[in-house]
Design an enzyme around this catalytic site. Structure first.
Site, PDB file in Angstrom:
ATOM      1  N   ARG A  45       7.447   2.943  -2.383  1.00 49.90           N
ATOM      2  CA  ARG A  45       9.154   2.968  -2.309  1.00 49.90           C
ATOM      3  C   ARG A  45       9.717   3.313  -3.773  1.00 49.90           C
ATOM      4  O   ARG A  45      10.795   3.889  -3.896  1.00 49.90           O
ATOM      5  CB  ARG A  45       9.766   1.906  -1.638  1.00 49.90           C
ATOM      6  CG  ARG A  45       9.522   1.748  -0.162  1.00 49.90           C
ATOM      7  CD  ARG A  45       9.977   0.613   0.242  1.00 49.90           C
ATOM      8  NE  ARG A  45       9.934   0.656   1.823  1.00 49.90           N
ATOM      9  CZ  ARG A  45      10.203  -0.203   2.780  1.00 49.90           C
ATOM     10  NH1 ARG A  45      10.255  -1.401   2.552  1.00 49.90           N
ATOM     11  NH2 ARG A  45      10.127   0.184   4.158  1.00 49.90           N
ATOM     12  N   LYS A 207       3.241  -3.876  20.204  1.00 46.13           N
ATOM     13  CA  LYS A 207       3.829  -4.194  21.471  1.00 46.13           C
ATOM     14  C   LYS A 207       4.649  -3.295  22.224  1.00 46.13           C
ATOM     15  O   LYS A 207       5.320  -2.273  21.603  1.00 46.13           O
ATOM     16  CB  LYS A 207       4.774  -5.345  21.248  1.00 46.13           C
ATOM     17  CG  LYS A 207       4.140  -6.686  21.042  1.00 46.13           C
ATOM     18  CD  LYS A 207       5.414  -7.721  20.898  1.00 46.13           C
ATOM     19  CE  LYS A 207       4.949  -8.949  19.935  1.00 46.13           C
ATOM     20  NZ  LYS A 207       6.167  -9.464  19.351  1.00 46.13           N
ATOM     21  N   GLY A 359       6.149   1.277   9.398  1.00 45.70           N
ATOM     22  CA  GLY A 359       5.461   0.611   8.336  1.00 45.70           C
ATOM     23  C   GLY A 359       3.974   1.028   8.340  1.00 45.70           C
ATOM     24  O   GLY A 359       3.315   1.322   7.486  1.00 45.70           O
ATOM     25  N   GLY A 384      11.949   1.271  11.184  1.00 41.45           N
ATOM     26  CA  GLY A 384      13.140   1.011  12.235  1.00 41.45           C
ATOM     27  C   GLY A 384      13.961   2.070  12.062  1.00 41.45           C
ATOM     28  O   GLY A 384      14.608   2.800  12.936  1.00 41.45           O
TER      29      GLY A 384
HETATM   30  P1  ADP Z   1       4.532   0.371  13.077  1.00 39.75           P
HETATM   31  O1  ADP Z   1       4.658  -0.842  11.879  1.00 39.75           O
HETATM   32  O2  ADP Z   1       3.904   1.406  12.373  1.00 39.75           O
HETATM   33  O3  ADP Z   1       5.735   0.489  13.858  1.00 39.75           O
HETATM   34  P2  ADP Z   1       3.467  -1.602  14.688  1.00 39.75           P
HETATM   35  O4  ADP Z   1       3.979  -2.810  13.849  1.00 39.75           O
HETATM   36  O5  ADP Z   1       4.271  -1.502  16.075  1.00 39.75           O
HETATM   37  O6  ADP Z   1       3.420  -0.163  14.033  1.00 39.75           O
HETATM   38  O7  ADP Z   1       2.061  -2.081  15.192  1.00 39.75           O
HETATM   39  C1  ADP Z   1       1.032  -2.210  14.172  1.00 39.75           C
HETATM   40  C2  ADP Z   1       0.153  -3.319  14.530  1.00 39.75           C
HETATM   41  O8  ADP Z   1      -0.429  -3.371  15.908  1.00 39.75           O
HETATM   42  C3  ADP Z   1      -1.034  -3.345  13.572  1.00 39.75           C
HETATM   43  O9  ADP Z   1      -1.064  -4.516  12.764  1.00 39.75           O
HETATM   44  C4  ADP Z   1      -2.276  -3.065  14.474  1.00 39.75           C
HETATM   45  O10 ADP Z   1      -3.482  -3.920  14.080  1.00 39.75           O
HETATM   46  C5  ADP Z   1      -1.805  -3.680  15.677  1.00 39.75           C
HETATM   47  N1  ADP Z   1      -2.669  -3.117  16.795  1.00 39.75           N
HETATM   48  C6  ADP Z   1      -2.711  -1.872  17.361  1.00 39.75           C
HETATM   49  N2  ADP Z   1      -3.714  -1.815  18.329  1.00 39.75           N
HETATM   50  C7  ADP Z   1      -3.891  -3.117  18.547  1.00 39.75           C
HETATM   51  C8  ADP Z   1      -4.664  -3.658  19.640  1.00 39.75           C
HETATM   52  N3  ADP Z   1      -5.532  -2.879  20.311  1.00 39.75           N
HETATM   53  N4  ADP Z   1      -5.315  -5.006  19.365  1.00 39.75           N
HETATM   54  C9  ADP Z   1      -4.623  -5.695  18.653  1.00 39.75           C
HETATM   55  N5  ADP Z   1      -3.607  -5.302  17.631  1.00 39.75           N
HETATM   56  C10 ADP Z   1      -3.209  -3.928  17.521  1.00 39.75           C
END
Ligand code: ADP
Ligand code: MG
Length: 408
Positions: A45, A207, A359, A384
């Site tokens: 960043r 989620k 992120g 976000g």
């Molecule tokens: P971003 O930051 O790109 O928006 P998220 O914060 O929604 O992504 O999700 C990222 C997290 O989801 C990571 O820490 C990853 O380890 C976790 N994750 C993805 N798939 C699984 C899974 N099947 N079981 C547990 N954790 C998971």
């Protein structure tokens, strides 16, 4: 998303010049820090803000930088000073960076008064004052005392109506977007406004509940929606699959069913994992590839399997537009990273316009390798903010930059 009425920092230089002026640049120096040592673990960043800072310095401006860092509790400052960021910026650019002890009041006024053309002052963490997050007008007026010209280059904060990105710019006649913000907006506009078809969105991550709004709005525009990561477990369970010990959100099962129905009505193809990598726990050192119809009791799905990668990959390769948010698995662990890294590799070689936001997703792409990251058309720095744009929402920090005629 129209960018009309938004000037660039170069426009400002043409319109009235920047030389000798106090140019207030809102940057995003909210970098990840090592919990133990406080060292910066990823300075992307800071690096990305350099072009705008450099432009202002070379135009002879007195540069005032402001940013937030973390979520300080009221009255607590420990570990959340911007001082390490100032030091890193100085290392990266060779510029001298003067740190002001605070962002409002006498301390910054004094530093700014003594600033000469081409010099830089970094204000202390904006969030040391609760008024920042409250979009407080009086607080914004105090910041205004340090500014002749306002530039926003903090895409990561543009979706928040906070004082430094929302109340403040509206008080400054000469306001503009920096290079990073403009690059983000131009790239994401290609996805938001009439994306070239076929358009596939690949979603994953932790989620369903984090991403409901984006799923719902994507259903109106995409041709295909591929879902992986922990998010996919809830959809598989909604289809009646036995997901065993996998993380699912029970309360989101009806919603997952509704989404699948809506997709059918709108002829959006939904791709779900056909195989997954399972293990008994999150800290397992290895996993086993199984069909989603045969997840062994006591195990949880932690990554998508090779057949799923192939299934998603085929659609990614034929798409003209690809948007990705959310890792395909627990990529932080080597044993469960290959689904995410393979998808990243396929996207980086795909011929369509490829954008990744989020992120963790962005850091996964970088972890997959420098050549992989280079193959993407755009890696968004704002999680976000990029999701809200893709949802079709307006960002307060962007709207506040428009000229009075455009906002009227
Ligand atoms: P971003 O930051 O790109 O928006 P998220 O914060 O929604 O992504 O999700 C990222 C997290 O989801 C990571 O820490 C990853 O380890 C976790 N994750 C993805 N798939 C699984 C899974 N099947 N079981 C547990 N954790 C998971
Ligand atoms: Mg995340």
């Amino acid at each position: 998303m129209k960018l009309t009425g938004i000037r660039s920092i170069e426009d400002l230089a043409k319109d009235g010049g920047l030389a000798g002026k106090r140019v207030f640049i809102r940057v995003d120096f909210n970098v990840p820090l090592d919990k133990k040592t406080g060292a910066i673990t990823d300075d992307a960043r800071i690096r990305e803000s350099v072009p705008t800072i450099k432009y202002a310095v070379e135009a002879g401006a007195k540069v005032i930088l402001a940013s937030h860092m973390g979520r300080p509790k009221p009255g607590k400052r420990e570990g959340l000073s911007l001082e390490p960021c100032g030091r890193r910026l100085a290392e990266l650019t060779g510029y001298e960076v003067h740190l002001a002890e605070d962002c409002v009041g006498d301390a910054p006024k004094y530093v700014v008064q003594n600033l000469r053309a081409g010099q830089i002052c970094l204000l202390e963490n904006l969030r040391f004052h609760e008024e920042e997050e409250k979009d407080d007008e009086n607080f914004a007026r105090q910041l205004l005392e340090l500014a002749d010209v306002y530039v926003n280059d903090a895409f990561g904060a543009a979706h928040r109506a906070h004082a430094s990105v929302h109340a403040l710019p509206r008080m400054v006649r000469d306001r503009a977007a920096g290079y990073l913000l403009l690059k983000e907006l131009r790239s994401l506009a290609r996805i938001v406004d009439r994306p070239e078809k076929p358009y596939i969105a690949v979603l994953g991550g932790a989620k369903v509940s984090d991403k409901i709004d984006v799923v719902e709005s994507l259903l109106n525009v995409v041709d295909a929606l591929a879902i992986g990561g922990a998010m996919a477990n809830t959809f598989l369970a909604a289809q009646g699959k036995k997901t065993e010990a996998s993380r699912i959100e029970d309360d989101k099962l009806p919603l997952a069913r509704t989404i699948l129905e809506k997709a059918r009505d709108r002829r959006v193809e939904v791709l779900l994992p056909v195989d997954v990598v399972v293990a008994p726990s999150l800290d397992a050192q290895s996993g086993q590839v199984v069909s989603v119809d045969a997840i062994p009791a006591g195990t949880m799905a932690l990554d998508v399997g090779p057949k799923t990668v192939e299934l998603f990959g085929k659609q990614i390769e034929r798409a003209k537009t690809v948007f990705w948010n959310g890792p395909m698995g627990l990529f932080e662990s080597k044993a469960f990273s290959s689904g995410t890294f393979e998808i990243a590799r396929i996207m980086s070689r795909a011929s369509g316009f490829t954008v990744v936001g989020g992120g963790d997703s962005a850091s996964a792409v970088k972890l997959a390798g420098e050549d992989v990251a280079k193959g993407f058309d755009h890696i968004s720095t704002g999680g976000g903010a990029s999701l809200e744009l893709v949802e079709g929402k307006k960002l307060p920090g962007v709207e506040a930059l428009r000229s009075a005629e455009e906002t009227a």
